[in-house]
Each structure stands twice: as C-alpha cells, then as structure tokens.
Write an enzyme that holds these catalytic residues in place. Structure first.
Site, PDB file in Angstrom:
ATOM      1  N   THR A   1     -31.186  55.470 130.046  1.00 22.81           N
ATOM      2  CA  THR A   1     -32.605  55.833 129.985  1.00 22.81           C
ATOM      3  C   THR A   1     -32.849  57.227 130.537  1.00 22.81           C
ATOM      4  O   THR A   1     -33.596  58.024 129.957  1.00 22.81           O
ATOM      5  CB  THR A   1     -33.449  54.807 130.768  1.00 22.81           C
ATOM      6  OG1 THR A   1     -33.404  53.552 130.088  1.00 22.81           O
ATOM      7  CG2 THR A   1     -34.897  55.253 130.888  1.00 22.81           C
TER       8      THR A   1
ATOM      9  N   HIS B   1     -31.873  54.015 124.023  1.00 25.24           N
ATOM     10  CA  HIS B   1     -30.421  53.792 123.956  1.00 25.24           C
ATOM     11  C   HIS B   1     -30.168  52.421 123.347  1.00 25.24           C
ATOM     12  O   HIS B   1     -31.115  51.682 123.042  1.00 25.24           O
ATOM     13  CB  HIS B   1     -29.767  53.900 125.343  1.00 25.24           C
ATOM     14  CG  HIS B   1     -30.359  52.981 126.379  1.00 25.24           C
ATOM     15  ND1 HIS B   1     -30.107  51.624 126.421  1.00 25.24           N
ATOM     16  CD2 HIS B   1     -31.182  53.234 127.417  1.00 25.24           C
ATOM     17  CE1 HIS B   1     -30.748  51.079 127.436  1.00 25.24           C
ATOM     18  NE2 HIS B   1     -31.417  52.033 128.058  1.00 25.24           N
TER      19      HIS B   1
END
Length: 649
Positions: A301, A476
């Site tokens: 992140t 992601h």
C-alpha cells in the site's frame, strides 16, 4: 548403543554436527513446504538441498570458540535465532510471497495493527520449525550429554570454517553457472534464496541495505545530471484532446485496497460481485483502463501511494515511506499546492502506520485526517481500522470543510487480508474454493463496492461531485500466488507464473463528469498516474523528475516494469528471465525487441533507486517550484488532544 551415542555427543564437534544436520533438514523441509521458489531443473534442486549447509556451519561454528557447556549453550541460542529467522520469513511469505529484508524490520511499528492478519497466517504445525532446538535443549537439560570442559583445538576450528567457505564457494559457482550475475543484477529475492539459501540471503540483504544507506552521504549535485537527462528523454507530450479538461477541478483519489482487476464483471453464482464498479466501466464520463498494473514491492500500500504522489518506484527492499520519509520530494500535493490547491488525506487508521505522519509532510500534504478524527461504534473497527462505510460517511463533512479546489486521497481498509467481515454485513455468499481468505475476498470486495456507491451519492448530495475528478485505483494484489490453486478454481483455468503475472492488473477509473471517456486498452502502471492526472488538470510535467508517462499521451511508453525486474507489454511478458507472448501465454525466444524491453525496465528501476537512495531531488528544483519544508506542516488533532487533556485532569 545409547551410551555410545551420548558419549559421542559429549564432544562439542559431534553435538555441533548434530545441530548442523537438524537445522539443514528443517530448512530444506521449509523450502519445500512453505516457499514457491520455482525449481526448473535438477541443478536448482541440488542447490536448494545444499544451500543451508554453509550458513549452518558458519553460524553454529561460532559457538565452538567457547569452552565446554558454554559452547553447547551458544549452539542452542544460535540455532534458536536461526529458527526464528526462518519462521519469521515463513509467516511473512504466507502473505507477501516475499522474504523479510533489513528495511522491513524498520516497519515493525506496523505489527501492532496486523491483528487478524497474523492469526490467519499461523498454522498448528508451526511448532515443528523449532523441533531441532527443542531436541538440543532436551539433550542438555535431561543431561543426556555432559560436555567436557575443554576448548576446541585451533586446527579443528580452521577445518570447520574452511568447510563453510568451501561449501559456499561450490554453492555460488554452481549458482552462477545456472544464473550468471546472480549477485550483481536486479533479481527477484526468490532467486537469491533458491540459489544461496535463506541465511545467506540475509547476509546479502544486509550488505545491500547498508550500501543503499551509505549512498546518500556520497551523493553530490553531479549525480542528478544523469537523472534529468533520462527523465527529459522519456517525457511524453500531453494529448491536446485531454490536456486541461479537468482544470481547476477538485481531485478525489479513492484507494481501492487489495482490489484486483479480475473481480470487475466477475459473477459468483450468477451475481455480480462489484455491481457499482462494473457500472462505472460503462459510464460515459469514465476512462476505464483494463491493462493497468500495480508495481508495488515490499511496501505494498505504501509503495502504491509513493508512486501515486511521486511517479517514482518504491524500493527493492522495505518501504520508502518508512525509510526515506525525510527525503526531498516534488510530489503531487506540493505541485498542486503551488497552483492553488488544498491537499488532504483521509484514512481510518492511526497516523503513524507506514510513517504517514512524517512522510506526508515531505510530500506537502496540508492536512491528514487519521483515525482520531472518526467515531467508531462497536463492530466498526475491523482488521486495519475503520470499516469503509462509516469511514466514507464521516469523511463527507471534513471534505466539505476544505477550501476548494482540493487534492484529496481516501484510503479504504475493509478489503484487506484475511478479509474478515461480520456475516450480518455480507450481502453476497462466500466463494467455495475451500481457501478461506480467497472465499472471504468476494464478500469484502462487495462491501467496498457498496461503500463507494454510497460515497458517490453523498458527493452528489454535497454539491462537490460535478466540479471534481474522481480517480479510483487498486493498490496491489489481494490474493498472492500462494493461492494459485484456489485462483485456478475462481478463474476456471490453471494459474501458473504467466497467469499470475497477468493477475497483477488492478482497476483504474478516471471519472470526470461532463467529459467523454471510454475503455482504454493501453498498458500502464501506477508509476504513470501522476503525469496523467497533472496533464488532465492542465499542468505540464516537463522539467519534473518523473519516471512514468501520461497514459493518454500519444508518446506513452507501454512497458510496465515490476519492482522485481519482470515486465509486461502488450506483446511480451518477462518473468524470471523467461518470456511469454502476452496474448497467448506461449513461451517465446529472446529477440532484440525483448532485450529492449528488459533494458528499459532495468534502467527505470536503476534511475528510481538512485533518486530515492541518494535523495537526489535535494540537488534539483524545477522551474517555478518551491521546495517543501516539512516543518511547515502539523497534523496534530487539536480537538482530540484537548479532550484527552481534560479527561486526564
């Protein structure tokens, strides 16, 4: 027989040999059970088998410098430390499909917030990874061995450490034969572990990390010249059709936690999992990019945010957010701030997670609304913080309080591994692969979709919607390659290395009310978001140090580098030195075009690492840009602090 064995173990060299063999067997077993290292031939299998030996001899051999019982005690301590290192990597790998590096150890401040994620990664059989230590301790405590109070002869010590060096030399030479330049080129960490072993990788990583830390002190203004020459050369002219179409609009980024592109238009038992996001792909005012990839490394992140704000890659080890928070940056909030924008981040977690309260200052964010600004009822806090629906609902008044135009980012949390959700809040059934985290993923993805739908409605009701550009992006992967078997069931086809690379696609929506959009098929990644947005806002990026290019530009370069050195283009996908036709998945031979793609990938990663590790932007200021002073920013929540002080009194 028992007497002969215990008598033999009374000799330090015998006890040492037993410790080495037990650690060797355990480590090799862990390789086979826990890690997907991609064994392609018998030589690699042999290397995997022998690579624990040299480091086991080296580290355990240090205990032989002590005399008698102390030698045994130190062997046990070293064995325990190595066992803990192995096990820590096992748990880390179960989620990240990666290995712990020295910089990730600086991120241990995040561990307290992991909660259910850690619990989901532990297995009942994990105690076996400490079985060798238990055996050694039992032998000493039960007095099955009685070490003689003697000191090891120098000749024996020399032989032990010579054996360690010899084993490593043979190991390295065989590894280099199979994979030339193993230690000098940018390779996936899997390669180092596969060829040289877990413990040797730790030494290698420590050396690399130390060198990276030393680079800043050795850098000078001459180092920026190569960088600016390169970024000027890859600059992509903005597309006149789209340049400035969102000029002076508010910017609202929505960070779609762990959302992968495969979930878009996916139906579970005939029901859409993300009906609102699906509808956005067909919205006439939305640019939807269906070949957009995340490019994160260990920072996940934080890496996504780093690329979003800087158009620079995250680091090969650890997180730039955690280790490079005091660098000089020329980030999007700073650039827009000098063009009349107010900037803010909204996040339902503590402000120290990923060092956000520090690096946001270096990026130039005016405000940071962390968890302390929100009210959480019972059941609203799950996993990493405030659930998405109350998060968005409570954010609207704070968003309305900002001076317009504003540049904002909303970081969602609910759709995060291991995807826990109260079944009373779930509005779709779980999947039925038998893999718990994969099955739960569909319920939390639906919850995220519903939260965003309500947020759009609230934006319209607030009057902010029409004058905003709303960008939604997946940060992601949500499901790692450790779950390929379950994903094969989800997708209805075998998921191997090639398919897993294609699964790194994440959604990207750029929604501009009143502006004609459509589905965009060009290949791009998170590194390209910053120049794309700035050009839409009418701000030319020429002269800025950015490694991405405008996705809407005719000059956009459609090579998507991954942080581990792999890449994907419309034609070719490169994975661990093998190349595949992106459209068919068939393996192809290397040609000049592929070599060019590989060179572009390696150069971009090299230049980015040079910029970040050496903090080179301190030596360069683009024309019209004023450098940021982090001391100008303060994210203290005065109301919370005052309430806390009153309560204390």
């Amino acid at each position: 027989m028992k007497t002969k064995l215990t008598s033999l173990l009374n000799k330090p060299i015998a006890f040492f040999t037993l410790a080495v063999v037990l650690l060797w067997i355990k480590t090799y077993s862990a390789y086979r059970v826990e890690f997907s290292l991609g064994i392609d031939n018998k030589l690699q299998e042999l290397l995997l088998f022998i690579n624990p030996v040299s480091s086991a001899i080296l580290f355990l051999g240090l205990a032989l410098f002590f005399k008698g019982k102390k030698s045994y005690v130190w062997m046990i301590i070293i064995d325990l430390l190595l066992s803990f290192l192995l096990y820590a990597n096992i748990v880390y790998y179960r989620f990240f499909s990666d290995f712990i590096t020295l910089p990730t150890l600086t991120q241990t401040g995040n561990a307290g917030d992991l909660g259910q994620s850690i619990e989901a990664l532990l297995k009942p059989y994990d105690v076996l990874y400490f079985l060798d230590t238990i055996i050694l301790v039992a032998l000493v405590l039960m007095k099955a061995v009685k070490p003689a109070p003697i000191k090891m002869k120098k000749r024996t010590l020399v032989m032990v450490f010579s054996a360690a060096v010899a084993f490593f030399a043979v190991n390295l030479s065989l590894a280099e034969a199979d994979r030339p330049q193993l230690l000098t080129r940018t390779f996936d960490r899997n390669y180092i572990v596969k060829y040289l072993g877990m413990y040797n990788f730790t030494i290698y990583d420590a050396i690399k990390s130390t060198n990276a830390s030393a680079q800043r002190a050795m850098a000078d203004s001459d180092d920026i010249t190569e960088v600016t020459n390169y970024t000027n050369a890859i600059y992509a002219e903005p597309n006149p059709k789209y340049f400035g179409v969102a000029k002076d609009r508010n910017v609202i980024y929505i960070h779609l936690e762990s959302l992968q592109e495969f979930i878009i238009d996916y139906k579970l038992n005939g029901e859409e999992v993300t009906p609102f996001l699906n509808s956005m792909t067909r919205d006439k005012n939305t640019f939807y990019f269906d070949n957009f990839f995340h490019q994160t490394g260990q920072g996940k992140t934080a890496d996504a945010e780093f690329m979003l704000e800087n158009s620079l890659f995250g680091l090969p080890q650890g997180s730039a957010f955690s280790t490079k928070g005091r660098n000089t940056y020329q980030a999007a909030p700073a650039i827009l701030g000098q063009n009349g924008y107010t900037s803010a981040v909204f996040h339902g977690n503590t402000k120290t997670f990923w060092n956000r309260n520090e690096i946001y200052k270096s990026l130039g964010f005016d405000k940071f609304f962390d968890l302390s600004y929100y009210t959480a009822k019972e059941g609203d806090i799950v996993n990493y913080g405030l659930m998405d629906k109350p998060f968005f609902e409570q954010s609207i008044p704070m968003l309305k309080s900002l001076k317009q135009p504003f540049y904002t980012k909303f970081i969602t949390l609910t759709n995060h591994f291991p995807y826990p959700i109260d079944q009373d809040l779930a509005t779709i059934e779980k999947h039925t692969t038998g893999d718990k985290s994969v099955d739960n993923y569909f319920q939390t993805a639906r919850y995220l979709d519903e939260a965003i739908k309500q947020f759009f409605a609230d934006l319209k009701a607030s009057g902010l919607y029409e004058n905003s550009i709303i960008v939604m992006y997946g940060d992601h992967y949500g499901i790692s390659d450790n779950h390929n078997k379950a994903m094969s069931t989800v997708l209805g086809k075998e998921v191997g290395d090639f398919e897993n690379a294609q699964l790194q696609r994440v959604p990207l929506f750029i929604h501009i009310p009143g502006v004609e959009g459509g589905t965009m098929h060009q290949y791009g990644g998170q590194i390209d978001l910053m120049p794309t947005l700035l050009h839409l806002l009418g701000i030319d990026t020429k002269g800025y140090v950015q490694l991405g290019t405008d996705l809407l530009s005719e000059d956009h370069q459609e090579v998507v580098p991954f942080r581990n050195g792999d890449f994907v283009t419309e034609n070719v996908t490169g994975i661990n030195g093998k190349y595949y036709d992106t459209q068919t998945g068939e393996q192809v031979e290397v040609n000049e075009e592929i070599k060019k793609y590989d060179q572009i990938t390696q150069m971009k990663l090299k230049i980015s690492d040079k910029i970040v590790n050496q903090d080179l932007l301190r030596f360069y200021t683009p024309q019209g840009f004023d450098p940021i002073d982090p001391s100008d920013y303060d994210y203290t929540n005065r109301m919370t602090d005052e309430n806390a002080e009153v309560t204390k009194k």
